[in-house]
Design an enzyme around this catalytic site. Structure first.
Site, PDB file in Angstrom:
ATOM      1  N   GLY A  80     -71.542  69.387-102.453  1.00 33.29           N
ATOM      2  CA  GLY A  80     -71.638  70.274-103.609  1.00 33.29           C
ATOM      3  C   GLY A  80     -71.181  71.694-103.325  1.00 33.29           C
ATOM      4  O   GLY A  80     -70.201  71.938-102.598  1.00 33.29           O
ATOM      5  N   ILE A  81     -71.909  72.644-103.901  1.00 31.53           N
ATOM      6  CA  ILE A  81     -71.539  74.055-103.802  1.00 31.53           C
ATOM      7  C   ILE A  81     -71.587  74.534-102.350  1.00 31.53           C
ATOM      8  O   ILE A  81     -70.722  75.306-101.904  1.00 31.53           O
ATOM      9  CB  ILE A  81     -72.482  74.898-104.691  1.00 31.53           C
ATOM     10  CG1 ILE A  81     -72.216  74.579-106.176  1.00 31.53           C
ATOM     11  CG2 ILE A  81     -72.315  76.391-104.420  1.00 31.53           C
ATOM     12  CD1 ILE A  81     -73.275  75.143-107.128  1.00 31.53           C
ATOM     13  N   TYR A  91     -87.693  74.825-112.683  1.00 30.27           N
ATOM     14  CA  TYR A  91     -86.460  75.255-112.000  1.00 30.27           C
ATOM     15  C   TYR A  91     -86.173  76.724-112.308  1.00 30.27           C
ATOM     16  O   TYR A  91     -85.853  77.516-111.407  1.00 30.27           O
ATOM     17  CB  TYR A  91     -85.317  74.358-112.464  1.00 30.27           C
ATOM     18  CG  TYR A  91     -83.973  74.612-111.818  1.00 30.27           C
ATOM     19  CD1 TYR A  91     -83.764  74.352-110.462  1.00 30.27           C
ATOM     20  CD2 TYR A  91     -82.895  75.073-112.579  1.00 30.27           C
ATOM     21  CE1 TYR A  91     -82.522  74.565-109.886  1.00 30.27           C
ATOM     22  CE2 TYR A  91     -81.649  75.282-112.005  1.00 30.27           C
ATOM     23  CZ  TYR A  91     -81.469  75.031-110.659  1.00 30.27           C
ATOM     24  OH  TYR A  91     -80.238  75.242-110.085  1.00 30.27           O
ATOM     25  N   LYS A 145     -85.550  79.975-109.953  1.00 28.05           N
ATOM     26  CA  LYS A 145     -84.259  80.677-109.924  1.00 28.05           C
ATOM     27  C   LYS A 145     -84.392  82.128-110.410  1.00 28.05           C
ATOM     28  O   LYS A 145     -83.637  83.006-109.988  1.00 28.05           O
ATOM     29  CB  LYS A 145     -83.214  79.899-110.735  1.00 28.05           C
ATOM     30  CG  LYS A 145     -82.832  78.568-110.078  1.00 28.05           C
ATOM     31  CD  LYS A 145     -82.251  78.789-108.675  1.00 28.05           C
ATOM     32  CE  LYS A 145     -81.806  77.527-107.998  1.00 28.05           C
ATOM     33  NZ  LYS A 145     -81.194  77.767-106.676  1.00 28.05           N
TER      34      LYS A 145
HETATM   35  P1  NAD Z   1     -76.575  69.343-104.570  1.00 31.39           P
HETATM   36  O1  NAD Z   1     -77.842  68.608-104.816  1.00 31.39           O
HETATM   37  O2  NAD Z   1     -75.310  68.677-104.841  1.00 31.39           O
HETATM   38  O3  NAD Z   1     -76.579  69.945-103.079  1.00 31.39           O
HETATM   39  C1  NAD Z   1     -77.705  70.623-102.595  1.00 31.39           C
HETATM   40  C2  NAD Z   1     -77.762  70.457-101.100  1.00 31.39           C
HETATM   41  O4  NAD Z   1     -78.970  71.095-100.641  1.00 31.39           O
HETATM   42  C3  NAD Z   1     -77.853  68.973-100.682  1.00 31.39           C
HETATM   43  O5  NAD Z   1     -76.926  68.698 -99.669  1.00 31.39           O
HETATM   44  C4  NAD Z   1     -79.279  68.829-100.206  1.00 31.39           C
HETATM   45  O6  NAD Z   1     -79.463  67.866 -99.192  1.00 31.39           O
HETATM   46  C5  NAD Z   1     -79.572  70.233 -99.689  1.00 31.39           C
HETATM   47  N1  NAD Z   1     -81.004  70.484 -99.570  1.00 31.39           N
HETATM   48  C6  NAD Z   1     -81.981  70.122-100.436  1.00 31.39           C
HETATM   49  N2  NAD Z   1     -83.183  70.469 -99.939  1.00 31.39           N
HETATM   50  C7  NAD Z   1     -82.962  71.062 -98.738  1.00 31.39           C
HETATM   51  C8  NAD Z   1     -83.791  71.636 -97.754  1.00 31.39           C
HETATM   52  N3  NAD Z   1     -85.138  71.626 -97.892  1.00 31.39           N
HETATM   53  N4  NAD Z   1     -83.234  72.182 -96.659  1.00 31.39           N
HETATM   54  C9  NAD Z   1     -81.886  72.176 -96.502  1.00 31.39           C
HETATM   55  N5  NAD Z   1     -81.046  71.616 -97.387  1.00 31.39           N
HETATM   56  C10 NAD Z   1     -81.579  71.078 -98.501  1.00 31.39           C
HETATM   57  O7  NAD Z   1     -76.672  70.673-105.444  1.00 31.39           O
HETATM   58  P2  NAD Z   1     -75.572  71.782-105.818  1.00 31.39           P
HETATM   59  O8  NAD Z   1     -75.257  71.582-107.248  1.00 31.39           O
HETATM   60  O9  NAD Z   1     -74.500  71.855-104.820  1.00 31.39           O
HETATM   61  O10 NAD Z   1     -76.523  73.069-105.748  1.00 31.39           O
HETATM   62  C11 NAD Z   1     -76.419  74.066-104.753  1.00 31.39           C
HETATM   63  C12 NAD Z   1     -77.171  75.282-105.255  1.00 31.39           C
HETATM   64  O11 NAD Z   1     -76.606  75.717-106.489  1.00 31.39           O
HETATM   65  C13 NAD Z   1     -78.648  75.022-105.543  1.00 31.39           C
HETATM   66  O12 NAD Z   1     -79.418  76.123-105.150  1.00 31.39           O
HETATM   67  C14 NAD Z   1     -78.668  74.852-107.048  1.00 31.39           C
HETATM   68  O13 NAD Z   1     -79.936  75.150-107.586  1.00 31.39           O
HETATM   69  C15 NAD Z   1     -77.601  75.834-107.466  1.00 31.39           C
HETATM   70  N6  NAD Z   1     -77.009  75.601-108.782  1.00 31.39           N
HETATM   71  C16 NAD Z   1     -76.399  74.433-109.093  1.00 31.39           C
HETATM   72  C17 NAD Z   1     -75.847  74.251-110.363  1.00 31.39           C
HETATM   73  C18 NAD Z   1     -75.152  72.984-110.795  1.00 31.39           C
HETATM   74  O14 NAD Z   1     -74.889  72.808-111.993  1.00 31.39           O
HETATM   75  N7  NAD Z   1     -74.794  72.076-109.897  1.00 31.39           N
HETATM   76  C19 NAD Z   1     -75.928  75.278-111.305  1.00 31.39           C
HETATM   77  C20 NAD Z   1     -76.562  76.474-110.959  1.00 31.39           C
HETATM   78  C21 NAD Z   1     -77.095  76.622-109.690  1.00 31.39           C
END
Ligand code: NAD
Length: 268
Positions: A19-20, A161, A165
């Site tokens: 992901g991000i 959530y 955030k």
């Molecule tokens: P994702 O679920 O695809 O990836 C998140 C990663 O964090 C995963 O690899 C997971 O294993 C890891 N993770 C979870 N718990 C953990 C822990 N305790 N310690 C270490 N790693 C851990 O999510 P994403 O969409 O890539 O999100 C990344 C960030 O962006 C997050 O903080 C999320 O809240 C934020 N975000 C995402 C979106 C969206 O639409 N995808 C939008 C706004 C914000």
């Protein structure tokens, strides 16, 4: 020509298996940084790092749970020992739950607070100790915290959530002021993505259908598309670019700000 050059910088990205986080680690490494990728998903984070190594990037995968404070202390110390510094911390790891407030579960609430808020606080503690003057890295730095549009505006089903955030948003501002006033040379900013095409983003849409907010997957996807005036939802690389700016010296006078990366969702 202006280029963003992170050669000589050492970065740590949490939740970097996919992901991000994975896109951010890749872009920081492409810009020349040495990047440590942390994640609880041991196999996935190694696979992500291996692919970057094959592309000639300087990266290392570490199994790291952001909720474990002792692990933070070890990770920061090991990073500085192995690579000679710590200049950039991207607090990206996060989890999400789509649930109406009347139905929340205490254990799940604590888990979200633990990962999304406590994990980030521990990251600040150990990165600041290392980055500030006299610390084991000691040359200041940039901390970038991944919040969300859910840290700026309300959405049905995202109360828990959003609580986490929103906390990230103001933690970032408090940290920016504290690090500035104390002369640490550390900038702290938050990034607020809209809907990004990742496993988390996909799961959230599916959960909205399960909750009955949308009739089916197509209706959910259509509603979120419409919510983004730019005409598309986001890619992980969109957020990575915003992080790169805040991580680099191009943003040297930027601290305590919230960089909204949402295709216009929050201004429509
Ligand atoms: P994702 O679920 O695809 O990836 C998140 C990663 O964090 C995963 O690899 C997971 O294993 C890891 N993770 C979870 N718990 C953990 C822990 N305790 N310690 C270490 N790693 C851990 O999510 P994403 O969409 O890539 O999100 C990344 C960030 O962006 C997050 O903080 C999320 O809240 C934020 N975000 C995402 C979106 C969206 O639409 N995808 C939008 C706004 C914000």
């Amino acid at each position: 020509m202006v280029t963003i050059d992170l050669n000589g910088k050492v970065a740590l990205v949490t939740g970097a298996a996919r992901g991000i986080g994975a896109a951010t680690a890749a872009l920081l490494a492409e810009a020349g940084a040495t990047v440590v990728l942390g994640d609880v998903l041991a196999d996935a984070v190694r696979t992500t790092a291996d692919a970057l190594t094959k592309d000639g990037r300087r990266v290392k995968a570490v199994v790291h749970d952001v909720t474990d404070e002792a692990a933070w202390e070890t990770l920061v110390a090991e990073t500085v020992r192995a690579f000679g510094g710590l200049d950039i911390l991207v607090n990206n790891a996060g989890i999400e739950e789509t649930v109406f407030l009347a139905d929340i579960d205490a254990a799940n609430v604590r888990k979200l607070l633990d990962v999304n808020v406590s994990g980030m606080l521990f990251g600040h503690k150990h990165a600041i100790r290392a980055m500030r003057p006299g610390g084991i890295a000691g040359r200041g730095g940039s901390i970038v915290n991944i919040s969300s549009v859910a840290g700026l505006i309300g959405h049905a089903g995202l109360g828990v959530y959003s609580a986490t955030k929103g906390a990230v948003r103001l933690l970032s501002k408090a940290a920016a002021v504290e690090c500035g006033r104390l002369g640490y040379g550390i900038r702290v900013n938050s990034v607020h993505p809209g809907l990004i095409e990742t496993p988390m983003g996909d799961k959230m849409l599916a959960d909205y259908v399960k909750l009955g907010v949308f009739a089916d997957d197509d209706a959910a996807a259509g509603a979120f598309l419409t919510a983004h005036p730019i005409g598309r939802t986001g890619k992980p690389a969109d957020v990575a670019s915003a992080v790169l700016f805040l991580a680099s010296d191009l943003s040297s006078f930027v601290t305590g700000t919230e960089l909204v990366c949402d295709g216009g969702l929050t201004v429509a």
